[in-house]
Motif scaffolding. Structure first.
Motif, PDB file in Angstrom:
ATOM      1  N   GLU A 162       0.134   8.750  11.565  1.00 36.90           N
ATOM      2  CA  GLU A 162       0.522   8.015  10.361  1.00 36.90           C
ATOM      3  C   GLU A 162      -0.683   7.607   9.519  1.00 36.90           C
ATOM      4  OE1 GLU A 162       3.419   5.699   8.684  1.00 36.90           O
ATOM      5  OE2 GLU A 162       3.486   7.862   8.640  1.00 36.90           O
ATOM      6  N   ARG A 219      -1.376   9.984   6.695  1.00 33.35           N
ATOM      7  CA  ARG A 219      -0.428   9.878   5.580  1.00 33.35           C
ATOM      8  C   ARG A 219      -0.686   8.622   4.758  1.00 33.35           C
ATOM      9  NH1 ARG A 219       3.943   7.175   3.952  1.00 33.35           N
ATOM     10  NH2 ARG A 219       3.849   5.831   5.784  1.00 33.35           N
ATOM     11  N   ARG A 220      -0.896   7.503   5.435  1.00 33.04           N
ATOM     12  CA  ARG A 220      -1.152   6.256   4.715  1.00 33.04           C
ATOM     13  C   ARG A 220      -2.456   6.329   3.927  1.00 33.04           C
ATOM     14  NH1 ARG A 220       0.282   2.031   9.638  1.00 33.04           N
ATOM     15  NH2 ARG A 220       2.375   2.848  10.069  1.00 33.04           N
ATOM     16  N   ARG A 242      -0.507  -1.753   4.675  1.00 32.83           N
ATOM     17  CA  ARG A 242       0.751  -1.037   4.479  1.00 32.83           C
ATOM     18  C   ARG A 242       1.111  -1.008   2.991  1.00 32.83           C
ATOM     19  NH1 ARG A 242       4.057   0.465   8.536  1.00 32.83           N
ATOM     20  NH2 ARG A 242       4.642   1.919   6.875  1.00 32.83           N
ATOM     21  N   ALA A 259       9.054  10.583  12.465  1.00 34.71           N
ATOM     22  CA  ALA A 259       8.066  10.134  13.440  1.00 34.71           C
ATOM     23  C   ALA A 259       7.989  11.085  14.626  1.00 34.71           C
ATOM     24  CB  ALA A 259       8.414   8.722  13.914  1.00 34.71           C
ATOM     25  N   HIS A 269       2.050   8.313  17.385  1.00 36.29           N
ATOM     26  CA  HIS A 269       2.683   8.300  16.064  1.00 36.29           C
ATOM     27  C   HIS A 269       1.809   7.572  15.051  1.00 36.29           C
ATOM     28  CE1 HIS A 269       5.349   7.637  12.729  1.00 36.29           C
ATOM     29  NE2 HIS A 269       5.389   6.341  12.953  1.00 36.29           N
ATOM     30  N   CYS A 304      12.569   3.962  15.733  1.00 39.34           N
ATOM     31  CA  CYS A 304      11.131   3.946  15.430  1.00 39.34           C
ATOM     32  C   CYS A 304      10.307   3.603  16.658  1.00 39.34           C
ATOM     33  CB  CYS A 304      10.862   2.948  14.298  1.00 39.34           C
ATOM     34  SG  CYS A 304       9.104   2.616  13.999  1.00 39.34           S
ATOM     35  N   ARG A 339       7.704   9.897   3.965  1.00 46.20           N
ATOM     36  CA  ARG A 339       7.190   9.859   5.334  1.00 46.20           C
ATOM     37  C   ARG A 339       7.957  10.873   6.167  1.00 46.20           C
ATOM     38  NH1 ARG A 339       8.927   7.971   9.988  1.00 46.20           N
ATOM     39  NH2 ARG A 339      10.515   6.540   9.178  1.00 46.20           N
TER      40      ARG A 339
END
Length: 575
Positions: A402, A405-406, A127, A426, A398, A362, A423
């Motif tokens: 993600e 993107r990460r 992360r 979601a 999700h 979330c 970001r």
């Protein structure tokens, strides 16, 4: 062997390959879920007992919860969780442990100290994109552990995870995090699972001993299914489940964890009771710098406004007001659109973005029954693998999205001092989305939720029923556990979107479990074949369904079923 070690998206990987002269470095690892890799890491110091201190681990790196309970560090987490569960029991006379006596099935707090139970590592997560939340550090490393048990009668995982969030290394002298990004690059582009696990905890790996020091702990978060109501109790929703969310900080002086506020999750009751406090929060949020941070999802709300415990509810995600804490606190009329923003184009969108950053928002956005990472069930590798009780995918739709993107963020960190941390939502608002075709797996009993801040009072109002396509098709009803209904029918080998799977005969199946019969026996005797929607990481199930392993399907592919048809996703029936 297929590896569930997620790296950069294919497009980025191809671009890097074309740009490299001869030999290129391996892509940075984003997520490790392969059981052999994680078990190798556990044996080398990344087991859950490492964070508890006095609890001795076995040869495979795990420790029983009975052993953990001797350590003050685990007591400081387990005791508040047990107190919250006891509070639910006192406030709800229909709540209790077990199937036969209680319509509201409560999480059994005895698992937290059981000699049969343990926490196993189910994910290592890069992360680096969390850098804005960790001052002076290159983001975070997260180790996700899942509660499981093995007894003489049965074995299974349970719906509880513990997430250990570690601060990353300090930035380089030039202010960038290029060194940290390179540290997530394994020595070879393709590594066997066990070798990957050993590299993770090696001196050069992202989980090197100095990076697993207790001083690195930013916080520990827990997520557990506190109570589940079966569809017989809530037939309009197809059941109801609540998930308790808590956070804890490490106190090095006392060597205990202390209850901590939940990130960006408002204390709804306190804010509603105090108009001055609510006004202060609104004024803080409306500052231009804070609105910009909200838009890019890097907002950090001061702790004075935050809750220390939250409950998310399922099914129906963001349609339930309990999962929209900011929508409970603020009316849209107190807000204005932010021109030029990416996500704050209306007052309603601004509140939706705030809810998206909360813990319950979330965990109920394109999630897997309140979770985003649950781990792989792999025959011959997973400790508690049981046929008929296995997930086909380790994570939510999700999280799958993600990863791309990460990956872009980590790739940019190799050369840019401050990559764009934006970001997207979601779960984007799908109000204008075209209705899906009524093929296998589609909803056939649409409903509209009548919302209440008390989720027990939510009601699902029936809308006109949708006719499923196909002469032999049927609509599996919400009232027997299929939220929104589900188009099915006889198994059809010619249906490219379908998979033949087992559908539980709910009353008989639950009576079998209530009689303390083995799960495998109940599954064999009380299911019927049916056509189910096929699923994979690229073809996710619709909301409120889970991708379960199905007979004859390769690893990574399965069939969509309601999550609580899978034994490991429900608190009740385990013994």
């Amino acid at each position: 062997m297929r590896l569930f070690n997620h790296c950069l998206p294919a497009g980025l990987a191809l671009a890097l390959a074309l740009a490299a002269p001869v030999v290129r470095a391996a892509d940075p690892v984003l997520l490790v879920t392969a059981p052999a890799a994680l078990q190798a890491a556990e044996k080398s110091g990344a087991g859950f007992a490492h964070w508890i201190g006095q609890a001795p681990a076995s040869a495979d790196g795990t420790a029983t919860n009975q052993a953990l309970m001797h350590a003050p560090a685990w007591q400081s987490i387990a005791t508040p969780l047990g107190d919250s569960l006891a509070r639910i029991r006192r406030s709800d006379p229909q709540a209790g442990v077990g199937i036969a006596r209680y319509p509201h099935r409560l999480f059994d707090a005895r698992w937290l100290a059981s000699p049969d139970a343990f926490f196993e590592l189910v994910g290592v997560v890069n992360r680096m994109d969390r850098r804005p939340f960790q001052n002076g550090a290159c983001g975070e490393t997260r180790l996700v552990y899942r509660l499981a048990y093995r007894s003489a009668a049965m074995q299974s995982r349970l719906p509880m995870t513990v997430n250990v969030e570690l601060r990353g290394d300090a930035p380089d002298a030039d202010g960038s995090c290029a060194s940290t990004a390179r540290r997530w690059q394994p020595p070879q582009p393709s590594m066997q699972d066990e070798a990957l696990g050993r590299w993770l905890v090696s001196a050069d790996g992202p989980l090197a001993p100095q990076r697993l020091a207790p001083a690195r702990i930013a916080q520990v978060t827990t997520n557990l299914q506190s109570v589940r109501w079966p569809s017989a109790v809530r037939p309009d929703l197809g059941g109801h489940a609540e998930y308790m969310l808590r956070a804890f900080r490490w106190n090095a002086g006392t060597r205990r964890f202390e209850v901590a506020p939940l990130e960006n999750t408002p204390d709804v009751a306190r804010l509603k009771a105090s108009a001055p406090l609510r006004k202060e929060l609104r004024q803080w949020l409306q500052q231009p710098a804070n609105l910009r941070a909200l838009d890019e999802a890097t907002l950090q709300i001061p702790e004075k406004f935050l809750a220390t415990e939250a409950i998310s509810v399922a099914p129906r995600g963001l349609a339930r007001l309990a999962n929209r804490p900011f929508a409970q606190v603020f009316p849209p009329g107190e807000w204005q659109a932010m021109p030029g923003s990416r996500t704050l184009q209306s007052p309603q969108a601004l509140l939706r973005r705030l809810d998206d950053l909360s813990c319950m928002g979330c965990h109920q956005s394109r999630a897997v029954a309140g979770f985003h990472l649950l781990g792989i069930d792999r025959r011959g590798a997973s400790r508690t693998f049981t046929a008929g009780n296995a997930l086909a995918l380790p994570h939510s739709p999700h999280l799958q999205d993600e990863l791309a993107r990460r990956g872009r963020y980590v790739h940019a960190a190799l050369s840019a001092p401050l990559p764009d941390p934006f970001r997207p939502l979601a779960e984007p608002d799908a109000a204008d989305a075209a209705p899906e075709k009524a093929t296998v797996g589609a909803s056939c009993e649409p409903t509209r939720i009548t919302q209440s801040a008390n989720p027990w009072l939510d009601r699902a109002e029936k809308l006109p029923r949708v006719a499923c396509e196909g002469a032999s098709s049927v609509c599996e009803k919400t009232s027997v556990g299929f939220p929104g209904g589900m188009c099915s029918g006889p198994c059809d080998r010619l249906d490219n979107n379908g998979t033949c799977g087992g559908i539980a005969i709910l009353s008989d199946f639950n009576q079998c479990l209530a009689a303390n019969r083995p799960f495998g026996e109940c599954l064999a005797k009380h299911t019927r074949p049916g056509n189910l929607r096929s699923c994979s990481a690229q073809q996710p199930c619709r909301d409120d369904f889970i991708c379960a392993q199905a007979e004859g399907q390769p690893e990574g592919r399965g069939a969509c079923i309601p999550p609580y048809f899978l034994f490991q996703m429900r608190v009740d029936g385990h013994s």
